[in-house]
Structure formats: C-alpha cells, structure tokens
Design an enzyme around this catalytic site. Structure first.
Site, short mmCIF file in Angstrom:
data_model
loop_
_atom_site.label_atom_id
_atom_site.label_comp_id
_atom_site.label_asym_id
_atom_site.label_seq_id
_atom_site.Cartn_x
_atom_site.Cartn_y
_atom_site.Cartn_z
N SER A 62 70.89 47.24 1.53
CA SER A 62 70.47 45.88 1.86
C SER A 62 70.54 45.62 3.36
CB SER A 62 71.36 44.88 1.14
OG SER A 62 71.11 44.89 -0.24
N HIS A 65 71.88 37.77 2.46
CA HIS A 65 72.82 37.88 1.35
C HIS A 65 74.01 38.78 1.67
CE1 HIS A 65 70.52 41.61 0.14
NE2 HIS A 65 71.74 42.00 -0.14
N ASP A 108 65.53 35.68 2.82
CA ASP A 108 66.70 36.55 2.86
C ASP A 108 66.68 37.37 4.15
OD1 ASP A 108 68.99 37.91 2.18
OD2 ASP A 108 67.97 39.31 0.83
#
Length: 855
Positions: free
Chosen positions: A243, A87, A139
């Site tokens: 992330s 992402h 992801d």
C-alpha cells in the site's frame, strides 16, 4: 491481494481538495522548473507473481517505517516530499503523529541498504479532508520530510501526471513494493524489492469485473479518482504491505506515476484487479499542498502518443476469467489424479495442485518404525499423471511441519522436475481459501487418497451431499465447543451418502479425500477421513486451513474463490451455537431446532412387523432399536416375526439430508420380569446404521426427568401416512399417578397430562415414545406407551442395567439434578382424585392442585 484497508493505518494533517477533479493548475504550455528532472533512473546492468527488482531500477521507491518495521510504500516526488496512501496513516479514525514515522530512501533490500541509502524523519503528513475509507476514494497522502533527500543514482523523484494526462488502456505498467508475495505470505529474507508488470484497465471493464460475484461475496463501485490494473485471470497483483507504493508507466523515456496502491479483495484473485488512486485526478490538490517548496514535484507535459486513445465502450459486458482448475469430463475421471510411485511401496494417490506440484499424504512417505524424516533419495521416485506419456520425476519433497500418521496435517508436497503443460487431460484441482464455506447440500464425491484399496462397489456409493455445519460439528466436533460460523474454518466436513451401503461390506482398508463441486468446478475440500471402522468415511479434515501453507510452498497452487454464495440467515445458522453433551459412545439426541415440521427426528424408526402393523421404534445405538413389546410381539408368541426397520422417513418421503435406511431385525431381547410380560423390547438390527441427521441414537437418562426439561409424546397423526407429530405434555408426579390409578400400575409407570388441545395429536396403536429435551439441548427417551392408554408410559430409567448390558453402546447421560417426581405414599390422595380414575375432569382438576402437591 489482502484488502489494504486492513493494514495499520495512520494519518496526521487533513487538508481540503479544491478542484480535485479539475484539470491542471498550469496551462499545457507552462514548463516545470529546469532544476528538477524526474522519472529517469540511472541505467543498470514481491508483489504477487512478481520478481526481484534490479538495484537502482526504481529510485523513487521508499519504505515507510512505523514502530521499527516496514508498513507501507511510497514514492519520492520532490527532495522534501513523498507520496503515499492515506489509509497507511490512520488507525480507527485516529491520526497518529508524524514524528512516529520515518522514510527509508535508496533501499533495495530491507535486510541491507545500498550505497546512498538514508533515512529521513517526517515533519508532517497531509491527507485529503474527504478521505474516510479506501472504498470511497481520495486514498492519498503527502509526507513532508524533516530534511531534503540526498538525490543520486539510488534516490530520484518520479514524474507526476497532469490532470489532462490520459494513460492508454492496456498499457503495461509496473508496481513495486516489499509487501506479501501471496495472501498471508510475507516477503522472505533478504526482503528484496519486488516488481510486477500490470496492465491498465478501463473504468468500464474494471466495474464490470467488480460487479461479478467474487471473494467474500462482495462487489465494488469504481469511483472517479480510482484506477484499476491487473489481469482478469489474476495471479499477478500488489498485496498487503505494498500500500502507498507507486504504479508507474513509461512514456517518452520518462516514468510517470499513474497510481498509488490502495486496496483490493484478496491478492491476485480472479476477476479482482488491484485498485489504485489515480494520481492525475489530484494534481491540483498536490500542487496546493507543496506550494512554496523549491524544487517541487515535476508535472511534465504528456509526451506525444503514437496512436490515439479510443474512448472505452461503456457496455456492461466484459470478458470474465473462468477457473483454470477443477474441470473434469465426468465424476471419477479426474485430470488431477496423481499416483506417487516409490520403490518397494504401493502407489500413493494424491492430486496435482499446480503445474509443478502434487499434494499427497505425508504418511505415504513416513517410516512407521521411525520418527525421522522421510528418505531424501528421490531419484527413483516417479509420479503418474493422466494422459501423460511418461512418468514424471520428483525434484523435492516438502512435508507439513506437523505431519504425522493420524492427524489433520498429514500432508506433503512433491515438486516435479519438469512442469506439466496444463490441458483438459491434465489440469490441477482447485483448492479453497481459508474463508471458503461449502454450502450444505453441496454435491460431493469421494476420491482415492494415499495408499488403500479402491471402492467396494459401484461409483454411486462414492456420491454424497454435504451436511450442514451444525450437524457435522455436533456429530464429530468437541462437545460444548462453539459451532464455527459460515466463513470460519470448520472442524470437519461431513458427507451424507445418497446410495445405501451394501450390507456386510467393509471400507476399513480404503483411504479417501472429499471433492465438492461448485458451479461445475471441483474443489479438494477434505482430506484423510476420520476413523469410521467398516463404514464409509463419515467426516474429513477440511483442507482450507492448509491453503496458506500450500500456497507458500508452491507459489502457484490454484486457490480458487468460492463460486456458490446462496447462503444466509435462511440457509445456515449465522449466530453462534454450541453442541449438546456427548456420551462415551459419541453424539446422541441431536435435533436441529429449525427443522421443518415432520422431518429430522433422527432416532424415530418405523418398525414394520410381519406386514400387518407398524410400530414406533427409537434408535438407541447403531445396531439397536427400542420398541413396545405389545406392539412388536403378539400375546403368547415366542417366535421372532419378520420385522423390518426404517429410519430417516417422514411419511412417504426421505429426508433432504441423509437418506432412508432400512435394516432387518435378527433378534428380540426382553428383560426378565417376574410374573409380568415386560413392556419394553430391544430389537437387534442386521447391521449397524451410519450416524447421520436421519439416523442418530437418542440419549438416555438413568434418573428420572432432569429439572427444566420440556417433554413431548412423539408419534404419527395417522397410521397410514406416518408423518411425525409431537404433542406437548407434563409428566405428573408419582404421587398423583398413584392417586389416579389406585396403586394398580406396574412399578416404573409414568403418567402424563397433555397440554390443552394436544390430546388427540398422536394415534396410540403404534406405541409412541415419551421424550424430553434437556436445557442444554439434548433429547432423551423417557418412556414408551403402555397398551390401551394415552396417558401411561413404561419408564426407561428402571431398565438402565438391562439396556446397558444388552446394547453396550447405549447413550446414558450422567445423572443431573434430582428426579422430577418426588416419592410419596398414596395415603395422602385428595378424595376427589381417589374417585376420579379415568375421568377427564380429574385430569383437568390436577392443574389446580399442581402447586399444592409439588410442595
């Protein structure tokens, strides 16, 4: 942790995942190449709830830069390969070029790299073909560097687990990154790499936690290939900007990357652990993408575990964490109540918001004669807390940057020198997140705030229910401004009190905050009430807009998730609305369109005269009601009878929000009309009425009926039950009215035509009013019924000067357009009308002549 899917997202190359959920492509007996060791950092001397990492502790941690700044984390898995989250590389479904990204290796502080730190360009980015959004899994991403990294003490690859690798539930692992230290609270300079210890959670436990109502009223399905880590009580987590970074666990002296930071609902929130991509699940896919690279990633055999990993039970129950804040033994006995004692000043009331911090009004510590900062000599300051044997000393005072005497930012935080050991007797109040939506009807209570006198009367006077957002915003917001939708920060929070206020009391010297309860937990919802004169506080500034500031300063205040979620299209408006115009005296003529039949005509009053009759009245101002003279005064009477006025009644029942109000009438005022008894009377009330959805003045219009208005006669179907009903009418032109009544009507009399089937909806002995709703939503009073007629009403407009002079706060709107009725003589009456006074057939005949006469 803020949902990582909200980060700028980019990705480049898409590749399939053959056997993504299969076991390792190598047999357990196969060994990795000897020329690549992994997961062994050199010995050395944020993340929510974490701390600074030591240089060289996590040599595989990398920083991914785009547009000149850090966007995501990643991990070095081989000299030419970095593992991160998919992402991070996608924006609105669009893949961005790898050339726009760079990788910083060996970095400890983003403000100053260590020796050995260096940058590499990105040659290619590969993500799984089945990745679409983080909640659906897959992801992860692989970045191929344009040139191999220079390995050394500050730069070294991490080990990857095989598909057969099983991490024990409850294992203490570590997440690292340069992300926000709290929601919307970036890592401060010098941007040192943060580390936090997180416990691995089993799939069943994680699913159980995510099935409970929580932040944003969202739940989540945990899918294969996802891994959870954190704590049910929250407060330690990854966050926005982390992330793509690694979650690593130590086994047999090596560090294995168990997960890739993917997403979560908020940061460090209760019962919402972080969700990671389980690296072991994707061993086959990773091997396929890096095939041909020498040396490639290392997948060492899992070291022998000292104990077996029992299969996690699949039951749906789990131990959920309950709020640690906002619990009180009873209303008024607040364990977070704090009194700040400053020498030479009265105590300042505030609230304990964490183990080390107290929130209070900054105005307590401001010099009213100076704009300078408050005194910083805090040695003599003390804080008194419930059940504490001694006063606490103050270490630091932090004012809100916009603090002043009279605004919504009148806030200061005081740090205690010694943290408080929390217990049932001393615990913090809960604070709302910015998106918190306090439901209409929530149970609330006033609590002392700042310097001021205590309550004037019993504690029941402090109890209230919360008004809906539309009412509160339109009563106290900016006219014409859009009403905030549920979940957006409100302009104000408004209590509706359950206990009638004592007549003659004045609350001008008291100061209050607003506490509201959800599922047995109390939140500090509002601060510093709006000026209300002698009335109880009517509106409060919402605290949720200050949650990020409080959280940033304290790094530990108890911001708690919303606990009540039973709202939606049937509870509160979910479409944008605006408020009708105000007058110089405030809001008037407001009525919620979706109000149930028979309730919420807030200006409609019952005027009980001497015990033998009830008249209709209309609230014109907080201290005045208008009624028909013939109903409230007997013919020839010159004395004021005993009259009591009720507002907020729908027959025998009080309204659900805002409760029954009663006042005595102390005088009756009549205009001076030569030779005639005036049709309108103003009743002066014994005390002012608190504005609320059950007692709000109507608007007045000085110049007839505005174009486009729709009009109604508002009265009671039966005089004994007095349930309000409205009958739709059309107001006839003056010319038609004069024709029908042969010029015998007093000046300013209005004639109406009832819509079909509406004639007998209202009884007329109580003299009901004639109302119109303007196109922008305001309701205006046009007339009051004339004695003995269903169709005739005494107009309000001609009495504008008398009403304004007598009342002072009458809400006359500015004139708009031209009067609904044109002037004209009766000499143009059609013969049929001139002979038809009082005939029902003449009334219906008017329908055929409407277009002709209006032309």
């Amino acid at each position: 942790m803020a949902r990582h899917l909200l980060l700028p997202l980019v990705m480049l190359v898409i590749s399939p995942i053959p056997g993504a959920f299969q076991d390792s492509a190598l047999s357990p007996t196969q060994e990795e190449p000897e020329d690549l060791d992994c997961g062994r950092p050199e010995p050395s001397a944020r993340i929510v709830g974490g701390s600074n990492a030591q240089p060289g502790t996590w040599p595989w941690q990398v920083s991914l830069h785009h547009g000149g700044g850090h966007i995501c984390g990643g991990s070095l898995i081989a000299p030419s390969w970095v593992l991160s989250a998919a992402h991070c590389f996608m924006t609105n479904g669009t893949l961005e070029p790898a050339a726009e990204w760079s990788v910083l290796l060996g970095v400890h502080s983003q403000d100053g790299p260590l020796d050995g730190a260096h940058t590499r360009a990105v040659a290619a980015i590969v993500v799984p073909a089945n990745y679409s959004q983080v909640e659906l899994g897959a992801d992860l991403a692989l970045l191929r560097l344009a040139s191999p990294a220079s390995l050394g003490p500050a730069v070294w690859p991490v080990c990857l687990p095989r598909a057969s690798h099983r991490f024990v539930h409850g294992t203490a692992c570590w997440a690292t990154g340069w992300g926000d230290v709290q929601e919307a609270d970036p890592l401060p300079l010098p941007w040192v790499l943060q580390e936090v210890e997180l416990r691995l959670l089993g799939e069943a436990t994680c699913q159980c936690l995510y099935s409970q109502p929580g932040p944003f009223n969202l739940t989540l399905q945990i899918l294969p290939g996802m891994l959870c880590a954190g704590y049910p009580e929250g407060r330690r987590d990854t966050c926005q900007g982390d992330s793509g970074g690694p979650l690593v666990c130590e086994e047999g002296g090596r560090w294995f990357q168990a997960g890739i930071t993917s997403f979560g609902f908020g940061c460090g929130r209760r019962n919402r652990p972080g969700v990671f991509t389980a690296v072991a699940t994707y061993e086959a896919w990773i091997r396929e993408q890096v095939m041909g690279s020498e040396p490639g990633p290392a997948f060492p055999t899992q070291p022998q575990k000292t104990q077996s990993d029992p299969q996690e039970p699949r039951e749906e129950n789990c131990t959920i964490a309950l709020p640690e804040c906002g619990k009180a033994p009873r209303p008024g006995a607040w364990p977070w109540e704090a009194q700040v004692m400053v020498p030479g000043s009265r105590p300042c009331h505030g609230a304990l918001v964490s183990e080390s911090w107290v929130l209070a009004p900054a105005s307590c510590f401001l010099d009213p004669n100076s704009s300078d900062s408050p005194p910083r000599d805090l040695d003599a300051w003390r804080v008194l807390l419930p059940s504490r044997p001694r006063a606490e000393r103050v270490a630091r005072l932090v004012q809100h940057e916009n603090a002043s005497w009279d605004n919504a930012s009148d806030l200061a935080l005081l740090q205690l020198r010694t943290p408080v050991n929390l217990s049932a007797a001393s615990r913090p109040v809960c604070l709302p997140h910015p998106e918190h939506y306090f439901l209409p009807g929530s149970r609330c209570r006033l609590a002392r705030w700042g310097r001021g006198e205590p309550a004037l009367g019993p504690g029941a006077l402090l109890e209230a229910e919360l008004l809906g957002g539309w009412w509160c915003h339109c009563l106290y917001g900016r006219q014409g401004a859009a009403v905030p939708l549920p979940g957006d920060p409100p302009h104000a929070l408004c209590p509706a009190y359950q206990e009638k206020e004592e007549v003659g009391s004045c609350w001008n010297d008291s100061r209050w905050s607003l506490l509201c309860q959800e599922e047995g937990t109390w939140f500090l919802a509002g601060i510093r009430d709006f000026p209300s004169g002698c009335l109880r506080p009517r509106a409060f500034f919402p605290l949720q807009t200050h949650g990020p500031w409080i959280s940033h300063v304290t790094r530990g205040a108890y911001l708690e998730d919303q606990l009540a979620w039973d709202w939606g299209p049937d509870g509160e408006e979910t479409e944008t609305q605006t408020c009708p115009p105000h007058t110089e005296h405030g809001a008037c003529g407001l009525r919620l369109e979706a109000a149930p039949v028979g309730v919420l005509w807030p200006w409609l009053a019952e005027v009980h005269v001497a015990g033998d009759r009830v008249c209709t009245g209309i609230l014109l101002a907080p201290g005045w009601v208008l009624a028909a003279t013939h109903c409230v005064l007997r013919p020839g009477s010159t004395t004021v009878p005993y009259i009591e006025v009720y507002l907020g009644r729908a027959g025998a029942s009080s309204l659900p929000q805002g409760h029954q109000v009663s006042r005595l009438v102390i005088s009756i005022r009549l205009p001076q009309h030569l030779g005639l008894r005036p049709p309108l009377a103003l009743l002066e009330l014994s005390s002012r009425v608190e504005p609320s959805p059950s007692a709000l003045p109507i608007c007045l219009h000085p110049a007839g009926i505005p174009p486009g208005a729709s009009c109604w006669v508002l009265g009671w179907k039966e005089p004994q039950d007095r349930v309000p009903v409205a009958a739709a009418v059309s107001i006839l032109t003056q010319r038609i009215c004069d024709c029908l009544y042969q010029g015998i009507l007093p000046p300013g009399t209005l004639c109406v035509l009832y819509a079909e089937g509406q004639e007998n909806r209202c009884e007329m002995t109580s003299a009901p009013p004639l109302l119109c709703q303007m196109t922008e939503g305001s309701w205006i009073l046009v007339g009051m019924a004339v004695q003995g007629s269903r169709e005739l009403f005494a107009a309000i407009g001609p009495e504008e000067a008398w009403i304004s002079q007598t009342v002072g706060e009458a809400n006359f709107l500015p004139p708009s357009g031209s009067p609904h009725w044109p002037t004209g003589g009766s000499n143009l009456c059609p013969p049929e009308l001139a002979k038809a006074s009082g005939s029902p057939h003449a009334v219906y005949f008017l329908l055929l002549l409407t277009l002709l006469i209006q032309s």
